[in-house]
Design a protein around this motif. Structure first.
Motif, PDB file in Angstrom:
ATOM      1  N   SER A   1       0.692  -1.251   0.046  1.00 25.32           N
ATOM      2  CA  SER A   1      -0.098   0.056   0.137  1.00 25.32           C
ATOM      3  C   SER A   1       1.128   1.126  -0.243  1.00 25.32           C
TER       4      SER A   1
ATOM      5  N   GLY B   1       1.476   7.718  -1.939  1.00 25.13           N
ATOM      6  CA  GLY B   1      -0.315   7.133  -1.304  1.00 25.13           C
ATOM      7  C   GLY B   1      -0.839   7.720  -0.541  1.00 25.13           C
TER       8      GLY B   1
ATOM      9  N   MET C   1      -4.575  -0.325   0.425  1.00 29.07           N
ATOM     10  CA  MET C   1      -4.900   0.495   1.244  1.00 29.07           C
ATOM     11  C   MET C   1      -5.753   1.092   1.655  1.00 29.07           C
TER      12      MET C   1
ATOM     13  N   ARG D   1      -4.926   0.719   5.615  1.00 27.98           N
ATOM     14  CA  ARG D   1      -3.327   0.920   5.832  1.00 27.98           C
ATOM     15  C   ARG D   1      -3.666   2.303   7.163  1.00 27.98           C
TER      16      ARG D   1
END
Length: 888
Positions: A451, A458, A876, A879
């Motif tokens: 991620s 990100g 993601m 996370r």
């Protein structure tokens, strides 16, 4: 053994672990007993159950856990007797030379018996002309339900109902329901039916088999998906999706076809119902976007032969076609199919009642090959520019409003056509429950955390800025054939001299270039006006230019030529640190665990910002020098503990002599919203590339390439010794070449929605000391990993192939292939081979319109039910929870 009391008898449940134990248990079973097969791979297992249960006391053979028994090799199953039940078995990638994989017959047929929650997939011999059936129904009152059949490529029908010779010719009364009949590629000859009920020689016998609530998807074996060759069979509430064939009433009389969905999805060769014989009822069916013709029209009604033999064509007589809906089909109603000097008997007594037919302006509603004397019409509504016949009584050309009703199906405001239909079936509603169960990453053991890939790990979207400079102001024209290279270089010189963020704009136009454009400062963005407006035509390859730092390779000749320096180096847009220097060591690392966000160091107080972690011990498993480096970002220093943003890609110990170093790198470098086009010259060959490379990012952190189209390149984008770079919404098209996107010695980069349509040797490629990179979405002809890299994720990528392998992976590559789809060009009879998987690779969820041959380590081949379509997005989304727990 477990014993149960059933109706006063002692019933047993016997666990068996091999064929010999099964045979012994099968000899001693009594009504109500169960034989449980231990989970695992059963190879070359010939299972025979010949026994008699009783009504209410069925004898059961089952897997210890549903789908947990994989029967392969030459495994087969035969059932004889009565009141038997088999559940939860999976026949997987085996092959026979004749006979049946599953047969309801030993020395005697089976009656009142059932196979349920089972699967047969890709059970094919090497020779596609070897003929055998996957499942054969004999006897009477048997049932096949909630099973899955997919991937048959060889000769022979998938499922056959057999009728006995007189005097044992009573109806079968079988039931085939709630099954999934999946991919069956075109066989190229007769014998590719998915279901056949009877034979031509027994077609005047009644079978009375019920086929209901089954899903047929990509069942393309031949023009007869179902071949009805007996009497009084019922086909109801089935769904045919994108299947190139038709439900064919080939022989026999009195069939009922009701409540079915025929959804062509605009696929070539998809059809509906073909009618031959007498006394059929075709009612309340829905036909849409079927692209077949002739025998694969939405509804084709054949001419017959006088005094037809059993294996030819009987006259269509007394057929009622009522309350059907036909929408957007290539050929809606075909009347008199096959009419010639032999087939002279026109249909007779065919009634069309209350049907709704809507055709496109270019196709007739009714295609007539013979006179309509034998047809009657009542209450039909026809939509379309061309009727194809004189308007008969009982038929109107109405402007009745059509609208999308439930389940996105068309309905008429005045009530004609199909009504009160159950919704079309989908894969999750049929087949074994264990097959379509939802999978999640937790079910596959330890999976690396990807991620952190991409720009700013990100945590931030790629930004957009206003232009600060424009190439036009430095003499670029973009409206003629003049060479604009010097103007671009002047604009770049101004950008390098200007403080702060610089966005160099290239307006709409076609600009001709013949030199390298070096990007050698932080915060420099090259932006066009969009790939449809800004085109850069590149006149020369790198091999024809004077390139600084160029040193010819001195290696053995390839095809009489020296290997190219530009195979994986250089590009039109060339990002590089202007003055190279040796990395400066700033701290010694004592330890760090793979996957953690902490390292223990000496001199921790001096650390901050973007750094490299380097370990050099040659005895380390990741021994190549390029493998022993990771870009890290310091979040916090507490004593001798350094908390870093990115997880460690490997276990770090003092024996590896790890150090933290400062290395010059560029940040915030980008190329976006433009088109790079090379002349369509012949490809020089693998390793001999001339250097038609579009973008080369070296020593870049937190940069991006976005919204770019690249035409006729050797390699589209090369990212080397970089980290947290995003390549997004890029299209690479045109001629043959080497690679679409190549990540070399780079980490935590994201390749998102890149479409590689050019026939490249390596569509998406990873090399050297790369780690934790993500390829998400998009499409490519091949995936390539050329070194024993640390984990790489290919997620939700569509792979296109003309038969070549889908991937070329180093034997020791740590690769996760997640929810990929393979789309094959051309026609294949045999399963297509995907490519090898090494010991460190995982393939989870691989779908295709063809049977695909993969290594045993691939999980979920052509199998629906992946609860997490994208591992990257899943990680993601989770996370923040992990980050919080790490900080605490």
């Amino acid at each position: 053994m477990i014993a149960l009391v059933v109706l006063g008898f002692l019933a047993s449940d016997t666990l068996v672990t091999n064929v010999d134990e099964f045979t012994v248990a099968a000899r001693g079973v009594a009504p109500g007993d169960t034989i449980t097969l231990a989970d695992g791979i059963w190879r070359d297992a010939s299972l025979v159950l010949d026994a008699d249960g009783a009504k209410g006391d069925t004898i059961v053979v089952r897997s210890a856990s549903p789908g947990g028994v994989l029967l392969t090799g030459t495994s087969s199953l035969r059932l004889g007797g009565s009141y038997l039940k088999v559940e939860g078995l999976w026949f997987y990638r085996g092959a026979l030379m004749s006979g049946h994989v599953v047969a309801f017959r030993t020395d005697r047929p089976a009656h009142h018996s059932r196979i349920t929650e089972c699967a047969i997939t890709e059970y094919n011999p090497d020779d596609w002309l070897v003929q055998y059936k996957w499942l054969s129904l004999y006897g009477t009152h048997n049932r096949v339900d909630r099973c899955l059949f997919s991937g048959k490529t060889h000769d022979g029908a998938t499922l056959v109902v057999w009728l006995e010779d007189p005097p044992d010719d009573a109806p079968n009364f079988h039931r085939i329901d709630r099954n999934y009949f999946g991919t069956r590629p075109v066989l190229g000859k007769n014998g590719g039916e998915t279901i056949r009920i009877g034979t031509s020689h027994r077609s005047m016998q009644d079978s009375q088999t019920l086929v209901e609530r089954n899903l047929f998807e990509n069942a393309d074996g031949e023009h007869e998906i179902i071949s009805n060759k007996s009497g009084l069979n019922v086909f109801r509430y089935n769904t045919f999706r994108a299947s190139a064939g038709a439900l064919t009433l080939r022989h026999g009389n009195g069939a009922t076809v009701t409540g079915n969905h025929f959804l062509g999805e605009a696929k070539a060769g998809t059809g509906g119902v073909r009618v031959i014989g007498e006394d059929h009822l075709i009612t309340n069916n829905y036909f849409e976007d079927l692209m077949g013709d002739s025998s694969r029209a939405a509804l084709s009604i054949m001419n017959g032969i006088p005094d037809s033999p059993l294996n030819r064509y009987f006259q269509v007589r007394n057929v009622r076609i009522e309350g059907n809906t036909m929408m957007g089909n290539r050929v809606s109603v075909l009347y008199g199919l096959g009419a010639d000097s032999e087939k002279t008997l026109m249909p007779d007594g065919v009634s069309f009642v209350g049907n709704l037919v809507s055709a496109s302006d270019s196709m007739p509603i009714v295609t007539t090959l013979v006179a309509l004397d034998g047809a009657s019409w009542s209450g039909n509504v026809l939509h379309g520019a061309e009727l194809g016949m004189d308007l008969p009584p009982g038929t109107s050309r109405s402007d009745t409003t059509l609208r999308k009703g439930p389940d996105s199906l068309w309905v008429s405001s005045s009530g004609e056509g199909a009504s009160v239909l159950p919704p079309p079936l989908t894969a999750d509603l049929v087949g074994p429950s264990w097959w379509s169960r939802e999978w999640s990453p937790e079910g596959f053991g330890e999976v690396a955390d990807f991620s952190w890939a991409g720009y700013r790990s990100g945590e931030e979207p790629i930004p957009s800025y206003r232009a600060t400079l424009d190439v036009v102001d430095f003499g670029a024209t973009g409206s003629d054939m003049n060479d604009d290279t010097n103007a671009f270089k002047s604009a770049l010189a101004a950008a390098h001299a200007r403080p702060g963020l610089v966005v160099l704009h290239i307006p709409a136009g076609t600009f001709h270039l013949s030199g390298v454009l070096f990007l050698e400062r932080d915060s420099l963005i090259i932006r066009g006006s969009g790939p449809d407006y800004t085109t850069l035509v590149v006149e020369k390859a790198l091999g024809a230019l004077e390139v600084p730092e160029y040193e010819p390779i001195r290696q053995p000749l390839v095809h009489g030529r020296q290997p190219s320096r530009f195979t994986e180096w250089g590009g039109l847009f060339w990002a590089r640190v202007p003055t190279a220097s040796e990395p400066e060591s700033v701290a010694t690392v004592l330890s760090g665990n793979a996957g953690s966000h902490e390292i223990q160091v000496t001199n921790a107080a001096s650390l901050g910002g973007a750094l490299d972690l380097v370990w050099t011990d040659p005895s380390l498993e990741l021994a190549a020098e390029a493998r022993n480096r990771q870009s890290i970002t310091v979040d916090e220093v507490v004593g001798d503990i350094v908390r870093i943003k990115e997880p460690l890609i490997a276990q770090v110990r003092a024996a590896a002599k790890p150090v933290v170093v400062k290395r010059k790198a560029l940040t915030h470098i980008a190329v976006e919203q433009l088109r790079v086009e090379y002349e369509q010259v012949p490809y020089s060959g693998f390793g001999l590339e001339d250097g038609y490379n579009a973008v080369y990012l070296r020593d870049v952190r937190h940069g991006w390439v976005r919204g770019v189209v690249i035409q006729n390149a050797d390699t589209g984008v090369i990212v080397e010794q970089s980290a947290n770079v995003t390549i997004a919404d890029v299209t690479i098209q045109g001629r043959q070449g080497r690679a679409g996107v190549l990540l070399k010695d780079s980490q935590y980069s994201l390749v998102r929605n890149v479409q590689v349509t050019a026939p490249l040797a390596h569509g998406m490629s990873v090399a050297g000391g790369s780690a934790m990179n993500v390829f998400y979405g998009g499409a490519a002809p091949m995936l390539s990993v050329t070194g024993p890299t640390s984990p790489t994720l290919f997620d939700s990528v569509a792979l296109t192939s003309d038969g070549a392998p889908l991937w070329d992976l180093h034997q020791e590559a740590h690769v996760v292939l997640w929810n990929l789809r393979a789309d094959y060009n051309g026609s294949f009879r045999m399963p297509a081979y995907t490519g090898a998987l090494g010991n460190s690779a995982r393939a989870i969820g691989l779908m295709s319109g063809l049977p695909i041959r993969t290594p045993v380590t691939a999980e979920g081949t052509n199998r629906p039910g992946l609860a997490v379509p994208s591992l990257y997005i899943y990680q993601m989304d989770r996370r923040p929870e992990r980050v919080q727990s790490r900080i605490e």
